[in-house]
Design a protein around this motif. Structure first.
Motif, PDB file in Angstrom:
ATOM      1  N   CYS B 113       0.692  -1.579  -0.194  1.00 41.12           N
ATOM      2  CA  CYS B 113      -0.034  -0.054   0.237  1.00 41.12           C
ATOM      3  C   CYS B 113       1.065   1.158  -0.137  1.00 41.12           C
ATOM      4  N   ASN B 114       1.680   1.228   0.935  1.00 43.39           N
ATOM      5  CA  ASN B 114       2.406   2.636   1.048  1.00 43.39           C
ATOM      6  C   ASN B 114       3.411   3.229  -0.520  1.00 43.39           C
ATOM      7  N   ARG B 115       4.083   1.615  -0.991  1.00 44.34           N
ATOM      8  CA  ARG B 115       4.537   1.785  -2.464  1.00 44.34           C
ATOM      9  C   ARG B 115       3.233   2.291  -3.972  1.00 44.34           C
ATOM     10  N   LEU B 116       1.736   1.964  -3.251  1.00 46.24           N
ATOM     11  CA  LEU B 116       1.120   2.090  -4.291  1.00 46.24           C
ATOM     12  C   LEU B 116       0.817   3.019  -4.140  1.00 46.24           C
ATOM     13  N   ILE B 117       0.227   3.628  -2.431  1.00 52.08           N
ATOM     14  CA  ILE B 117       0.242   5.021  -2.415  1.00 52.08           C
ATOM     15  C   ILE B 117       0.907   6.174  -3.295  1.00 52.08           C
ATOM     16  N   GLU B 118       2.012   5.873  -3.195  1.00 48.20           N
ATOM     17  CA  GLU B 118       3.029   7.055  -3.808  1.00 48.20           C
ATOM     18  C   GLU B 118       3.387   6.926  -5.372  1.00 48.20           C
ATOM     19  N   ASP B 124      -0.619  12.239 -12.444  1.00 51.94           N
ATOM     20  CA  ASP B 124      -1.048  13.481 -12.487  1.00 51.94           C
ATOM     21  C   ASP B 124      -2.971  13.791 -12.726  1.00 51.94           C
ATOM     22  N   THR B 125      -3.819  12.925 -12.398  1.00 54.51           N
ATOM     23  CA  THR B 125      -4.403  12.698 -12.493  1.00 54.51           C
ATOM     24  C   THR B 125      -5.421  12.908 -11.516  1.00 54.51           C
ATOM     25  N   ASP B 126      -6.284  12.945 -10.988  1.00 60.57           N
ATOM     26  CA  ASP B 126      -6.991  12.975  -9.170  1.00 60.57           C
ATOM     27  C   ASP B 126      -7.175  11.326  -8.996  1.00 60.57           C
ATOM     28  N   GLN B 127      -6.491  11.357  -7.861  1.00 64.94           N
ATOM     29  CA  GLN B 127      -6.415   9.751  -7.722  1.00 64.94           C
ATOM     30  C   GLN B 127      -7.587   9.505  -5.988  1.00 64.94           C
ATOM     31  N   THR B 128      -7.877  10.590  -5.838  1.00 66.31           N
ATOM     32  CA  THR B 128      -7.946  10.294  -4.161  1.00 66.31           C
ATOM     33  C   THR B 128      -9.298   9.290  -4.083  1.00 66.31           C
ATOM     34  N   ALA B 129      -9.841   8.685  -4.627  1.00 64.18           N
ATOM     35  CA  ALA B 129     -10.927   7.697  -3.980  1.00 64.18           C
ATOM     36  C   ALA B 129      -9.978   6.974  -3.841  1.00 64.18           C
ATOM     37  N   ALA B 130      -9.248   6.258  -4.594  1.00 64.61           N
ATOM     38  CA  ALA B 130      -7.819   5.256  -4.945  1.00 64.61           C
ATOM     39  C   ALA B 130      -7.274   5.354  -3.426  1.00 64.61           C
ATOM     40  N   ILE B 131      -6.538   6.699  -3.667  1.00 63.82           N
ATOM     41  CA  ILE B 131      -5.872   6.316  -2.736  1.00 63.82           C
ATOM     42  C   ILE B 131      -6.417   6.605  -1.003  1.00 63.82           C
ATOM     43  N   ALA B 132      -7.740   6.476  -0.908  1.00 61.26           N
ATOM     44  CA  ALA B 132      -8.302   6.467   0.185  1.00 61.26           C
ATOM     45  C   ALA B 132      -8.593   5.197   0.147  1.00 61.26           C
ATOM     46  N   GLU B 133      -9.348   4.065  -0.652  1.00 55.39           N
ATOM     47  CA  GLU B 133      -8.824   2.688  -0.432  1.00 55.39           C
ATOM     48  C   GLU B 133      -7.953   1.984   0.179  1.00 55.39           C
ATOM     49  N   ARG B 135      -5.595   3.491   1.261  1.00 59.61           N
ATOM     50  CA  ARG B 135      -5.087   4.300   3.103  1.00 59.61           C
ATOM     51  C   ARG B 135      -6.059   3.565   4.052  1.00 59.61           C
ATOM     52  N   ALA B 136      -6.853   3.159   3.552  1.00 56.99           N
ATOM     53  CA  ALA B 136      -8.008   2.583   4.606  1.00 56.99           C
ATOM     54  C   ALA B 136      -7.468   0.587   4.805  1.00 56.99           C
ATOM     55  N   LEU B 137      -7.635   0.008   3.294  1.00 60.48           N
ATOM     56  CA  LEU B 137      -6.671  -1.012   3.448  1.00 60.48           C
ATOM     57  C   LEU B 137      -5.727  -1.551   4.161  1.00 60.48           C
ATOM     58  N   ARG B 138      -4.862   0.035   4.256  1.00 63.34           N
ATOM     59  CA  ARG B 138      -3.206  -0.064   4.533  1.00 63.34           C
ATOM     60  C   ARG B 138      -3.908  -0.503   6.482  1.00 63.34           C
ATOM     61  N   ALA B 179      -6.740   7.023  13.170  1.00 61.64           N
ATOM     62  CA  ALA B 179      -6.568   8.627  12.186  1.00 61.64           C
ATOM     63  C   ALA B 179      -6.649   8.455  11.009  1.00 61.64           C
ATOM     64  N   GLU B 180      -6.061   7.281   9.941  1.00 58.50           N
ATOM     65  CA  GLU B 180      -6.230   6.952   9.015  1.00 58.50           C
ATOM     66  C   GLU B 180      -7.204   6.908   8.603  1.00 58.50           C
ATOM     67  N   LEU B 181      -8.350   6.159   9.379  1.00 52.66           N
ATOM     68  CA  LEU B 181      -9.595   5.973   8.504  1.00 52.66           C
ATOM     69  C   LEU B 181     -10.556   6.634   9.114  1.00 52.66           C
ATOM     70  N   LEU B 182     -10.119   7.834   9.531  1.00 56.58           N
ATOM     71  CA  LEU B 182     -11.402   8.545  10.188  1.00 56.58           C
ATOM     72  C   LEU B 182     -11.397   9.514   8.537  1.00 56.58           C
ATOM     73  N   SER B 183      -9.701   9.750   8.352  1.00 55.08           N
ATOM     74  CA  SER B 183      -9.318  10.347   7.575  1.00 55.08           C
ATOM     75  C   SER B 183      -9.556   9.800   6.273  1.00 55.08           C
TER      76      SER B 183
END
Lengths: 1109, 561
Positions: B113-118, B124-133, B135-138, B179-183
């Motif tokens: 997850c760390n690797r993928l989030i980074e 350049d594209t908007d990846q907000t939802a994918a990053i949130a997923e 982070r929750a998985l992490r 904190a990660e989950l709430l965010s």
């Protein structure tokens, strides 16, 4: 030739020999009896009715009716003489008697030739006949033999090579001998170098013998060139053809087994498809290749199994870094240089050689297991029969080898050698573990421009068909219920359905694993003599190996087929290796200083492609592995993402391709001052694509020096040379892309309600990967005394391997993969080696040579991984019984020698039959596998302290005998079979071991303790070979015939109670029953475990004949 | 001489003209620079973050089932399995494979997850939802680490990561996960549909948060009952989830339509398989289910646990016990009753002497009350009645172990046919069914949401009517009478039974303070079966795996190991 009726061959069924044995015996017999098939004149009869015709007409008539040819000088026979002859089915000599009885002409019948001559011209005509007969002229050669100072030498042995005909020089050094043109005279004398001189037109051959101080002028191949033995400053051992091990040799490394100090050629058991483990000076590497680099005629990484032992002229073993540094990469474990035979220069007459032998192999020793009766008595589950399972699955293995070679040189500079070899090797296992191999090899060379340019090329091809089968049938045969029948009442194989028990006969008959190997080696190159002392050379080599594996387990094969209704697998690999070498060599001198310089480049490229498919669920067994599409498994169940050796076969489809390139530049200089002081230096810079861009290139170098003290100080010995060398070599990782951060497919990808191909980072890429390096110091002495009767060498070495390539655990977090290939750790090996040869008797009729070697090598793990706290590595657990399954008995620990055997000391069995062992604090307790890890102590070493080889070679006239003893001392072994099976636990479902003097029926618990750690030191009468060279028959086409009989692994003296005390160099990968693999390799850090699944040791008797034409 | 010069030049030319290029072709691996050309490849990359869940089933359901009140894995009469009594008696040590199990799910998962989030952040594209997923998985992976090992490293960077990170306290890890989950939660997809099936959506993240809160006390923070009930309520209020009318609907082979399962691991035989059928079923079960391979028959249900179910509890259908029949007896799964035979009759009984009886010694036969055999006899020599008694495959849920001193075997041993088998997850019936089951395995299920809310409310007020009603919803579906009031024992028992064999038993027992209880194979009585048990609160954490301690010198072992 008239068809030979062989009285031995009465058709099938009359002899117990199988067909192969019969054919090879027949071949040998016909070859030998062919000598006497000189009876044409005795058997040929003819009828003539001619009245008053010329003698010439009669001769024409006889020649037209028969194969006889008349030979005569027209001047000496009156062809116009009128004669009458009347004969009805008369022998020719009768007719000749009638024709010439009262004439001036006498006759002689020589096979199909009839000589006619005047009585007083006998000698002349005979000579003519001979020259017509052989295309050669026989003549008497005379001459004088003198030494270097011109003093006549008496008593020099003169032998016609390839025969037993010979002569000796008289007191004045004079000799005479009758010899054919083209034959070679060999002049030999104690302490002098043997001279081989081909007989051409000169009838007087004077010979100057030169002293042979320790064979010092002998040329030794050292990699990219040759050196004289006396100039060598590093640890190099040269083994010539005459010193090779004889008998049933299936792999050329067997030729050297026990012959070279420091070289261990090991294999436990007699599975001919299992490669020998080769270790030079102990263990040098953990995960890199620890086998010496094999160089065949300059081809790096040449395939030894593609070479027939008969085609090998000599093998040089480069033991230390100063010798091996010229090969840089891959030379860390030493180098084995193989030179194949070629056409001998000056040998005008082509040589045709045929060798054949037949071997009979049987089990040498097997564990003592209970018979059916004993098994019943001890409470085993009686299934109603009595079966000796070992007899059911084994046989006398009969192997057969033929080698035909043809070599020579022509006057216009062509040299050639062609050979064909066929071997058909069976093992002691019926219907499994055998192979057939055909090798063909051609080497040619041609000189141009007054020998300034030599072009050469070679072509070798190998076709090998292995029936690997499953050696598990042997261990199953030992422990399968001896009261079980082979077949059920309905004719199917009887199976008990007990866990991990399989009908041994069924394993062999219902499951196949075939491996076909095809290999072609092509090589072309040239040497150009630009100046007399400047030679430019270039060679290109292509070695192509392809492997095709076919496996099938029948639908009713419990071993691997029943669960999946038949399982088939096909796997193929194509390995293309190219190498290009270019060198420029210069030699010169300045006063007493001779020097040589060679610079060069070596480039290679390896490209490996593979494909594999497996399928299950077959409607019939008819296809075996030949119709992969016939299985329904892939359709029904799809394929798995990774192939495994799990008990349940799977469906799999896969392919792979990878490439590795390396390039090197090197320079070597050699100095020789007055044949007394020697210096050599080597530098090689090598780059490999298996490393990232920053770590690609490695620098390898060596320096070595030698001084012949005997020559410098004029000591009264033939040689006393001191040597010292130091060098650095490197090792490549096995992985081609260990440094590269690539992506791979991962399991479990899922998106939008369906499975997808997930992609993730590939396993543990390490961009900092670099060369593993070995630095080695070698100190040595070579000596020769008493006119070279006693000679030998002594070496001490110390080598440190650093930056060991090893797959190690890395912390997670932060890594997403828990292991990585890294450069960590250090190994150190120290040892001494000694090689001695003593000519006890040197007489014209009788020679006796004693030679021997001994060596030690202790490898220590200095450091495993500086980055972590791990200092101890553990072997995998013991097999065979659940109670000992979690015991990991061998450890390798930082600061200690490789292979420490751990156990709890055995005290006794208590009255319940429970094993009592000592705990760490010295108190007694019932054995508990769970306590082992904390309570066991180091009780023995797994690796030997000493290796010894000793040969006694005798020659009396035409008879030669050699007896070779091999010993290994100081190693202990864990007898897994005894720990697991020498007790009545589990007797309900399998047989047990009843080792004499050890088995006790009250013992009911399998356990592991010092009781099962046994000293496995041994001495073997490893090879005895008796040969007889037949005297040469007059007028026979055979130049030489030698017949021999060899016994291998004849007697073993050891206290070890298992089947084979031979060193286990590595611990094979898990051989858990039900797996489909034979474990031919494994973990070298955990030697010394005698796994119960090991192939049994065998004894071989070989009879053979070598014929030279 | 001229010729020679020409040839020399030609050869020298060849020598230097050769390629010194050491860049190999890469054929069978993907170079990152050649990938990520379309969205499909991006999804392929990010979906690998879920790969670490492949081992969840074996670790959480099987291994932890064995160390808890649920499962047994004793040595069996064919010398199969065994050497697990340590695990059952909580004699834990750090160098055994099971100790690494949860670690190998948690931390490779975190690192991926760390690797993928980074990686996604670098696009350049908007990846907000994918990053949130991710982070929750992490956060889920970190929670797996926290729940098992307590003191864990919490490195959330990849490229700049500390190569040998140190541990934080459980409370610190708890805070990071919370904190990660709430965010992440506000950016997560709230939908429960095909696009979020087997993925983390808002409901899943809230359920994870509820789980974190309900267990907060054991992570060294003050109780979070109110937060737990609120998080559970967030899940309830989505309205996307409801109890299925039949308990077993959630565990069918085709359970994708379950309204109750919140987050599942998708299993498909040829992709990732859980081997539950083969791991648990008796060797003779092949003719019952038409399996291609003979089952291994290791895991069975502890007798105490089997007996703790009321006889009229529908959920008892999750066990296989009693006489076994062939496929002709029509075994089937029923959404309410679980496993039953529809046509059980004598002719379909399974008889097999080979697997148990024939391989026993007479001492062992006597122990289980079987007729003894004389030398040379086998089971075929028995009378039909004796044969039926000795060889009928009747699964006894209450094992009768023979001690090792008596049998001479390596451990206390039970008969092959003893111990009820797991049947909560539908076993496929057919011909030639392969190893690996296709049931998707729930990690979070709505019934647990209700139980967590009930428990959180009850802990705050033990007279909470809502808590009682929620528990009674669960009991009602199980066919049990409703309760009038709630006790801790009632709650504990309801959790144990409702969540049985779902990988939650260890968590539940520890939270209710029952981890040190005695049960089968785990007894302080030296005469009881198995190794003797010495209760220790240290055993509420797993040991840090020895391999990890070796690899990372900054890790410190947990107390007591």
């Amino acid at each position: 030739m008239k068809k030979l009726i062989n009285p031995w061959f009465k058709g099938p069924g009359t002899l117990t020999f199988n067909l192969k044995m019969k054919l090879s015996l027949l071949f040998m017999l016909t070859t030998m009896f062919g000598l006497h098939a000189n009876s044409y004149s005795q058997n040929t009869k003819l009828s003539l009715d001619m009245d008053n015709v010329t003698l010439g007409t009669v001769i024409d008539e006889i020649e037209s009716q028969t194969e006889f040819k008349f030979i005569f000088h027209v001047k000496t026979v009156d062809l116009n003489r009128l004669v009458s002859v009347k004969a009805n089915k008369k022998r020719v000599n009768k007719i000749l008697k009638d024709l010439f009885g009262e004439s001036q002409t006498e006759y002689e019948i020589l096979d199909r030739k009839i000589l006619l001559r005047l009585t007083r011209e006998t000698a002349f005509l005979e000579e003519e006949a001979n020259s017509l007969n052989n295309g050669l002229r026989q003549s008497e050669v005379t001459g004088q033999v003198v030494d270097e100072d011109g003093v006549p030498l008496g008593g020099v042995n003169i032998l016609i090579e390839g025969t037993v005909q010979g002569s000796q020089s008289d007191f004045d050094g004079n000799y005479s001998i009758t010899v054919d043109t083209g034959q070679i005279l060999a002049f030999s004398y104690l302490g002098m170098k043997t001279q081989r001189i081909p007989v051409e037109n000169d009838l007087v051959i004077n010979v100057t013998m030169v002293s042979d101080a320790a064979g010092l002028d002998e040329v030794v191949v050292v990699g990219y060139g040759t050196q004289k033995r006396k100039e060598i400053t590093s640890a190099v051992v040269s083994v010539g053809e005459e010193d090779f091990n004889k008998g049933n040799v299936t792999d050329p490394v067997q030729l050297l087994r026990g012959r070279v100090a420091g070289l261990q050629v090991g294999r436990a058991g007699g599975n001919p498809n299992q490669p020998f483990t080769v270790r030079l000076r102990g263990i040098n590497s953990i995960s890199g290749d620890s086998s010496p680099l094999v160089v065949i005629d300059g081809i790096l990484g040449g395939a030894l199994d593609a070479l027939d032992p008969n085609d090998i002229a000599s093998i040089e073993v480069l033991k230390d870094a100063s010798a091996a540094a010229i090969y840089g990469a891959r030379a860390s474990a030493g180098v084995i240089l193989v030179s194949t035979k070629t056409g001998t220069r000056g040998e005008k007459k082509p040589r045709l050689q045929y060798n054949t032998n037949v071997s009979f192999e049987s089990i040498a020793r097997a564990p003592e297991i209970a018979t059916a009766a004993r098994y019943r008595e001890l409470g085993g589950q009686d299934l109603g029969s009595s079966t000796v399972w070992l007899d059911e699955v084994t046989q006398t293995g009969v192997s057969n080898i033929h080698n035909l070679s043809y070599s020579g040189t022509s006057e216009n500079g062509l040299g050639y050698r062609a050979s064909v070899n066929y071997r058909d090797v069976e093992s002691v296992l019926s219907n499994s573990s055998e192979f057939k191999q055909l090798n063909a090899r051609l080497r040619i060379s041609q000189n141009f421009f007054d020998d300034k340019l030599t072009l050469f090329g070679s072509l070798a091809t190998t076709s090998r068909e292995e029936d690997q089968g499953f050696q598990h049938s042997l261990s199953q045969a030992l422990y399968f219920n001896p009261t079980a029948p082979v077949f059920d009442a309905d004719g199917s194989y009887f199976e008990t359905q007990d866990q991990d028990r399989f009908n041994p006969v069924a394993i062999n008959n219902q499951n196949v694993r075939d491996r076909n190997l095809n290999r072609q080696v092509m090589n072309i190159g040239g040497d150009l003599r630009i100046l007399d002392n400047l030679v430019l050379s270039g060679t290109y080599t292509l070695q192509r190996s392809s492997e095709l594996i076919g496996e099938y387990s029948a639908r009713d094969a419990l071993w691997g087929g029943t669960l999946v209704n038949g399982w088939a697998r096909r796997a193929t690999t194509d390995d293309k290796y190219q190498q290009f070498d270019a060198t420029l060599a210069y030699s010169g001198n300045a006063g007493k200083l001779d020097y040589k310089v060679i610079v060069g480049q070596s480039w290679n490229n390896q490209n490996i492609q593979s494909a594999v498919v497996s399928n299950t669920d077959f409607i019939t067994d008819e296809f075996s592995y030949n119709n992969m599409a016939a299985g329904q498994g892939i359709n029904r169940n799809g394929v798995v993402s990774g192939e495994s050796n799990s008990a349940q076969p799977q469906n799999f489809v896969g392919s792979n391709r990878q490439e590795s390139i390396s390039n090197a530049y090197f320079v070597r200089t050699n100095f020789n001052y007055n044949d007394a002081l020697f210096l050599a230096g080597t530098y090689r810079r090598e780059g490999s694509s298996r490393f990232g861009a920053n770590n690609r290139w490695g620098n390898f170098w060596a320096l070595s020096a030698g001084a012949d003290v005997a020559r410098i100080f004029k000591l009264p010995v033939d040689q006393l040379k001191l040597r010292a060398g130091y060098g650095v070599t490197g090792t490549l990782p096995n992985s081609f892309t260990g440094y590269l951060g690539t992506l791979r497919l991962a399991s479990g990808g899922f998106a939008n309600g369906e499975f997808i191909s997930a992609v993730t980072a590939a396993t543990g890429a390490n961009p900092d990967l670099k060369w593993e390096e070995k630095a080695e110091l070698n100190l040595g002495v070579d000596f020769a005394l008493f006119e070279r009767r006693l000679s030998g060498s002594f070496d001490y070495f110390k080598r440190n391997t650093t930056d060991l390539l090893n797959v190690v655990a890395v912390p997670s977090p932060p890594n997403d993969v828990g292991t990585q290939l890294r450069n960590v750790g250090e190994l150190q090996t120290k040892g001494v080696e000694m090689q001695l040869s003593y000519d006890a008797v040197r007489k014209a009729d009788f020679d006796w040579n004693i030679s021997g070697n001994l060596s030690t090598a202790q490898t220590r793990l200095i450091e495993f991984n500086a980055e972590t706290d791990q200092t101890i590595l553990r072997s995998r657990g013991l097999e065979g019984a659940v109670a000992i399954g979690i015991v990991q008995p061998v450890r390798t620990e930082e600061g200690q020698e490789i292979g420490q055997i751990y156990a709890q000391p055995f005290v006794r069995y208590d009255p319940n039959g429970d094993p009592i062992v000592l705990l760490g604090d010295g108190t007694e307790a019932v054995f508990d596998a769970n306590l082992f890890e904390d309570e066991a102590r180091n009780v023995a070493d797994a690796l030997p302290n000493l290796f010894v080889g000793l040969t006694n070679a005798f020659r009396y006239k035409n008879v030669d005998l050699s007896i070779f003893l091999r010993g290994t001392f100081g190693h202990s072994m864990i007898n897994e079979s005894r720990a697991a099976y020498e007790n009545v636990s589990g007797i309900a479902i399998r047989n047990i071991l009843v080792t004499s003097g050890e088995f006790d029926p009250t013992i009911t618990v399998p356990h592991y303790s010092s009781r099962y750690v046994e000293d496995a030191s041994f001495v073997k009468i490893d090879n005895v070979s008796l040969g007889y060279t037949l005297p040469k028959f007059d007028k026979s086409p055979f130049q030489s015939i030698r017949i021999f009989v060899t016994g291998q692994n004849l007697v073993t003296f050891t206290g070890y109670k298992g089947a084979d005390p031979e060193l286990r160099n590595f611990d094979p990968a898990s051989s858990a029953e039900g797996r489909r693999i034979n474990s031919f390799s494994g973990d070298r850090l955990f030697p010394g475990i005698d796994r119960y699944t090991t192939f049994l040791p065998t004894r071989t008797i070989t009879v053979g004949v070598n014929v030279g034409f | 001489m001229r010729k020679i010069k020409i040839i020399s030049i030609a050869i020298l030319g060849l020598l230097f003209a050769q390629s010194c290029e050491l860049e190999p072709e890469i054929y069978s691996e993907i170079r990152p620079e050649n990938f990520f050309e379309d969205d499909q490849q991006l999804v392929a990359f990010t979906s690998s973050a879920y790969s670490s869940l492949g081992g969840y089933f074996g670790q959480m359901i099987q291994e932890q089932g064995v160390m808890s009140y649920e499962l047994s894995n004793a040595l069996r009469s064919n010398d199969g399995w065994g050497t697990n009594t340590d695990l059952m008696a909580h004699n834990f040590s750090a160098n055994e494979g099971w100790a690494s199990g949860p670690w190998n799910i948690a931390f490779p998962g975190v690192a991926t997850c760390n690797r993928l989030i980074e990686f996604l952040q670098s696009l350049d594209t908007d990846q907000t939802a994918a990053i949130a997923e991710l982070r929750a998985l992490r956060a889920f992976y970190l929670w797996i680490g926290l729940d098992h090992y307590g003191n864990i490293p919490t490195e959330l960077r990849f490229a700049e990561a500390d190569p040998t990170p140190s541990q934080v306290t459980p409370a610190e890890a708890y805070a990071i996960i919370e904190a990660e989950l709430l965010s992440a939660i506000p950016d997560l997809n709230p939908a429960k549909d095909q696009s979020t099936y087997a993925k983390i959506n808002q409901g899943t993240a809230n359920m994870l948060l509820a789980t974190l809160y309900i267990n907060a006390e054991r992570y060294g923070v003050s109780p979070k009952w109110a937060e737990a009930s609120a998080a559970a309520q967030n899940v309830i209020e989505t309205g996307a989830y409801s109890l299925e009318s039949g308990y077993f609907s959630n565990f069918l082979i085709s359970n994708e339509g379950s309204a109750e399962n919140i987050w599942v691991i998708p299993y498909e035989r040829n992709q990732i398989g859980n081997a539950i059928a083969h791991a648990t079923l008796h060797q003779s079960a092949s003719p019952t289910f038409g399996l291609a391979a003979q089952p291994w028959g290791g895991y069975s249900v502890k007798g105490d646990f089997y007996n703790s179910f009321d006889t009229n509890d529908n959920r008892r259908g999750m066990f296989i016990a009693g006489q076994q029949y062939t496929q002709e007896a029509g075994p089937l799964w029923d959404a309410t009753q679980g496993f039953i035979y529809t046509n059980a009759s004598d002719e379909f009984r399974i008889i097999d002497c080979g697997e148990d009886y024939n391989i026993l010694s007479n001492v062992e036969r006597a122990h289980w009350g079987f007729v003894q055999l004389a030398d040379g006899q086998s089971a075929e020599d028995l009378s039909p009645a004796e044969l039926q008694a000795a060889c009928g495959i009747v699964i006894q849920p209450n094992p009768n172990p023979i001690k090792r001193e008596v049998s001479g075997r390596a451990e206390d041993m039970i008969l092959y046919r003893e111990g009820a088998r797991m049947a909560k997850y539908e076993h496929e019936i057919g011909s030639g069914v392969g190893t690996g089951s296709n049931n998707d395995i729930p990690i979070f299920r709505y019934a647990e949401t209700l139980l967590i809310r009930a428990e959180a409310l009850w802990r705050q007020n033990n007279g909470s009517a809502e808590a009682l009603s929620l528990v009674n919803q669960i009991r009602d579906r199980a066919g049990l009478p409703v309760l009038g009031a709630l006790t801790a024992d009632d709650l504990y028992k309801e959790y144990k039974h409702e969540m049985a064999l779902e990988g939650h038993s260890r968590q539940i027992a520890i939270r209710f303070g029952r981890w040190e209880d005695e049960w089968n194979w785990k007894s302080t009585d030296p005469n009881a079966a198995g190794d003797t048990y010495l209760p220790s609160p240290n055993n509420r954490w797993y040991p840090i795996p020895e391999a990890e301690l070796n690899a990372n010198p900054n890790l410190v072992q947990n107390t007591g190991f």
